[in-house]
Design a protein around this motif. Sequence first.
Motif, PDB file in Angstrom:
ATOM      1  N   VAL A 171      47.046  51.756   6.168  1.00  0.00           N
ATOM      2  CA  VAL A 171      45.955  52.618   6.633  1.00  0.00           C
ATOM      3  C   VAL A 171      44.633  51.954   6.271  1.00  0.00           C
ATOM      4  CG1 VAL A 171      46.034  53.999   4.500  1.00  0.00           C
ATOM      5  CG2 VAL A 171      44.971  54.954   6.555  1.00  0.00           C
ATOM      6  N   ASP A 172      43.688  51.961   7.193  1.00  0.00           N
ATOM      7  CA  ASP A 172      42.381  51.326   6.985  1.00  0.00           C
ATOM      8  C   ASP A 172      41.382  52.377   6.503  1.00  0.00           C
ATOM      9  OD1 ASP A 172      40.071  49.874   6.990  1.00  0.00           O
ATOM     10  OD2 ASP A 172      40.132  49.343   9.114  1.00  0.00           O
ATOM     11  N   MET A 173      40.986  52.274   5.234  1.00  0.00           N
ATOM     12  CA  MET A 173      40.011  53.201   4.661  1.00  0.00           C
ATOM     13  C   MET A 173      38.698  52.507   4.344  1.00  0.00           C
ATOM     14  SD  MET A 173      41.859  55.833   4.883  1.00  0.00           S
ATOM     15  CE  MET A 173      40.792  57.040   4.107  1.00  0.00           C
ATOM     16  N   SER A 174      38.454  51.360   4.965  1.00  0.00           N
ATOM     17  CA  SER A 174      37.223  50.601   4.756  1.00  0.00           C
ATOM     18  C   SER A 174      36.161  51.076   5.744  1.00  0.00           C
ATOM     19  CB  SER A 174      37.490  49.114   4.950  1.00  0.00           C
ATOM     20  OG  SER A 174      37.786  48.848   6.319  1.00  0.00           O
ATOM     21  N   ILE A 236      43.609  49.617   3.042  1.00  0.00           N
ATOM     22  CA  ILE A 236      42.613  48.565   3.199  1.00  0.00           C
ATOM     23  C   ILE A 236      41.260  49.125   2.768  1.00  0.00           C
ATOM     24  CG2 ILE A 236      41.470  47.008   4.810  1.00  0.00           C
ATOM     25  CD1 ILE A 236      44.384  46.337   4.473  1.00  0.00           C
ATOM     26  N   MET A 237      40.669  48.537   1.740  1.00  0.00           N
ATOM     27  CA  MET A 237      39.334  48.946   1.290  1.00  0.00           C
ATOM     28  C   MET A 237      38.771  47.899   0.351  1.00  0.00           C
ATOM     29  SD  MET A 237      40.295  52.019  -1.409  1.00  0.00           S
ATOM     30  CE  MET A 237      40.820  53.103  -0.090  1.00  0.00           C
ATOM     31  N   ASP A 238      37.450  47.834   0.273  1.00  0.00           N
ATOM     32  CA  ASP A 238      36.763  46.862  -0.572  1.00  0.00           C
ATOM     33  C   ASP A 238      35.813  47.514  -1.572  1.00  0.00           C
ATOM     34  OD1 ASP A 238      37.656  44.229   0.245  1.00  0.00           O
ATOM     35  OD2 ASP A 238      36.647  44.578   2.154  1.00  0.00           O
ATOM     36  N   ARG A 239      35.119  48.563  -1.164  1.00  0.00           N
ATOM     37  CA  ARG A 239      34.042  49.134  -1.955  1.00  0.00           C
ATOM     38  C   ARG A 239      34.575  49.856  -3.189  1.00  0.00           C
ATOM     39  NH1 ARG A 239      29.808  53.401   0.713  1.00  0.00           N
ATOM     40  NH2 ARG A 239      31.590  54.784   0.322  1.00  0.00           N
ATOM     41  N   ALA A 240      33.896  49.680  -4.312  1.00  0.00           N
ATOM     42  CA  ALA A 240      34.335  50.316  -5.559  1.00  0.00           C
ATOM     43  C   ALA A 240      34.396  51.828  -5.410  1.00  0.00           C
ATOM     44  CB  ALA A 240      33.400  49.928  -6.701  1.00  0.00           C
ATOM     45  N   ALA A 264      37.451  43.806  -2.709  1.00  0.00           N
ATOM     46  CA  ALA A 264      36.387  42.872  -3.074  1.00  0.00           C
ATOM     47  C   ALA A 264      35.623  43.337  -4.306  1.00  0.00           C
ATOM     48  CB  ALA A 264      35.432  42.672  -1.902  1.00  0.00           C
ATOM     49  N   GLU A 265      35.488  44.657  -4.478  1.00  0.00           N
ATOM     50  CA  GLU A 265      34.782  45.201  -5.636  1.00  0.00           C
ATOM     51  C   GLU A 265      35.733  45.843  -6.643  1.00  0.00           C
ATOM     52  OE1 GLU A 265      30.392  46.162  -3.715  1.00  0.00           O
ATOM     53  OE2 GLU A 265      31.665  47.832  -4.314  1.00  0.00           O
ATOM     54  N   ALA A 266      37.020  45.527  -6.540  1.00  0.00           N
ATOM     55  CA  ALA A 266      38.018  46.167  -7.404  1.00  0.00           C
ATOM     56  C   ALA A 266      37.807  45.852  -8.875  1.00  0.00           C
ATOM     57  CB  ALA A 266      39.426  45.758  -6.970  1.00  0.00           C
ATOM     58  N   HIS A 267      37.197  44.696  -9.173  1.00  0.00           N
ATOM     59  CA  HIS A 267      36.965  44.335 -10.575  1.00  0.00           C
ATOM     60  C   HIS A 267      36.042  45.322 -11.273  1.00  0.00           C
ATOM     61  CE1 HIS A 267      33.715  42.520  -8.241  1.00  0.00           C
ATOM     62  NE2 HIS A 267      32.973  42.564  -9.336  1.00  0.00           N
ATOM     63  N   LEU A 268      35.216  46.040 -10.494  1.00  0.00           N
ATOM     64  CA  LEU A 268      34.318  47.031 -11.078  1.00  0.00           C
ATOM     65  C   LEU A 268      35.066  48.251 -11.602  1.00  0.00           C
ATOM     66  CD1 LEU A 268      31.383  46.961  -8.472  1.00  0.00           C
ATOM     67  CD2 LEU A 268      31.573  45.705 -10.637  1.00  0.00           C
ATOM     68  N   VAL A 269      36.274  48.471 -11.126  1.00  0.00           N
ATOM     69  CA  VAL A 269      37.081  49.615 -11.563  1.00  0.00           C
ATOM     70  C   VAL A 269      38.438  49.125 -12.082  1.00  0.00           C
ATOM     71  CG1 VAL A 269      35.964  51.362 -10.138  1.00  0.00           C
ATOM     72  CG2 VAL A 269      37.775  49.961  -9.139  1.00  0.00           C
ATOM     73  N   ALA A 270      38.450  47.936 -12.669  1.00  0.00           N
ATOM     74  CA  ALA A 270      39.711  47.317 -13.092  1.00  0.00           C
ATOM     75  C   ALA A 270      40.452  48.180 -14.100  1.00  0.00           C
ATOM     76  CB  ALA A 270      39.434  45.931 -13.686  1.00  0.00           C
ATOM     77  N   ASP A 271      39.754  48.714 -15.085  1.00  0.00           N
ATOM     78  CA  ASP A 271      40.426  49.530 -16.106  1.00  0.00           C
ATOM     79  C   ASP A 271      41.046  50.776 -15.494  1.00  0.00           C
ATOM     80  OD1 ASP A 271      39.743  47.732 -18.095  1.00  0.00           O
ATOM     81  OD2 ASP A 271      37.911  48.798 -18.652  1.00  0.00           O
ATOM     82  N   ASP A 272      40.354  51.396 -14.560  1.00  0.00           N
ATOM     83  CA  ASP A 272      40.884  52.599 -13.907  1.00  0.00           C
ATOM     84  C   ASP A 272      42.108  52.273 -13.059  1.00  0.00           C
ATOM     85  OD1 ASP A 272      38.833  54.134 -15.010  1.00  0.00           O
ATOM     86  OD2 ASP A 272      37.515  53.811 -13.296  1.00  0.00           O
ATOM     87  N   LEU A 273      42.083  51.135 -12.374  1.00  0.00           N
ATOM     88  CA  LEU A 273      43.233  50.724 -11.571  1.00  0.00           C
ATOM     89  C   LEU A 273      44.444  50.450 -12.450  1.00  0.00           C
ATOM     90  CD1 LEU A 273      41.452  48.353  -9.039  1.00  0.00           C
ATOM     91  CD2 LEU A 273      42.788  50.378  -8.420  1.00  0.00           C
TER      92      LEU A 273
END
Length: 424
Positions: A171-174, A236-240, A264-273
């Motif tokens: 599913v595309d959520m971008s 599919i998504m990139d934005r934090a 692409a911005e997943a590192h901004l929420v790495a701990d939550d992931l």
Amino acid sequence: MKKLLTSLMLAAAVMAPASAQTTLIHNGRVVTNTSLGVIENGAVVVRDGVIVSVGESGEFQDESVTVIDAQGGWITPGLFHPHTQLGLIEVGAEPSTHDDAADNSSFTAAIDVADGFNPSGTHIDSTRIEGVTRFAVHPNTGSAILAGRGALADASGEPDSLFATRQFMLVDMSQSGARTAGGSRTAAWAFLRAAIEDARFYPGRFMSHHEGDAIDRYDAAALVGAVRGEMPLVMIMDRAADIRRAIAFAAQYPAITIIIAGGAEAHLVADDLAAADIPVIYDPMRNLPDSFDTLASTNEGAAIMHAAGVQLAYTTVGSDLYFNPRLLAQHAGIAVAHGADWDDAFRAITLTPAEIYGVGDQYGALATGYVADVVVWDGDPLEVMSAPTHVLINGETQSLETRQTRLRDRYAEVTDDHAYAYEH
């Protein structure tokens, strides 16, 4: 005397039935992806398509065994690309060769890439000679954000190379999904929730009034597997901000297994992931903000997520997904160059993708009982100048010839000995 295996490994080889096909791959640096770690001078025994032993090299000679000498190179599991359109697109600029999306179809979740997959696609060959032995085949969205069901294939090019169908739902959520859904992310999330409710109450909801709120009965029947946790839902998504919304969604629907692709911005929420145990399919080479969804993209993203404990698999979305999946090892090397540990990066293109798709007990490692996807390299596989010298899929040695190599060889030393072109 040939330098091959220890007596324990020899026993595994010679005790095979007379009809068994046994291959010994030896004299190389074996990367196992197991508790054995790296064996500096090791060997792998393969019989009838399955690994039967992995260990130190020793002394043995048997003319009935096929021997592959790594000549001091590297012996590794085959690479596993988690995100491609291999076999779905032949020529990007020619629409007639596209089977990745159905823009004008009324079907959504019911679309199945297995129906359009071409195992003879020329890009599969060029991917195989770079060490990729397995890959996931992703659909693209068409008329709705639900793109349909993906599959898993090997890179042999054989008619039966699609070995696992209907393996995940995409599913595309971008931002592109927002446009497809009607112009905003709010519409995309509303559609997804409505589609999930249609599937949750399938078939009962359709017995009464024969219509779902978002999808029809055929699509609802296809989506049921994802709603029940029988197959993952790849978002599919990139934005934090979108990824945070996906984490909240996962808490709301605990039966649904989610995978983030893009990130692409997943590192901004790495701990939550990591805390939510949500895997990410990520391209370490994306470091330019090509849209407002990727403003925080960075080459250090992979290292940050590995350090946080995110289950991370690498892709090549920044290069291309239908003819450049062959660059997978290079993208892993970029991750190492920007802080990721070599072991983490190599695992992210072998065992972790297999685990994400539920086949990590068969592929992505060199261990007894695993399918014999083995690659011999002339150097470090993450070094851009290294290349495979042998590729085995299901224990069978594969051709390292492609249409491109044939053209290269045909014209490399052409001499003009004729007066007319038609005489060549």
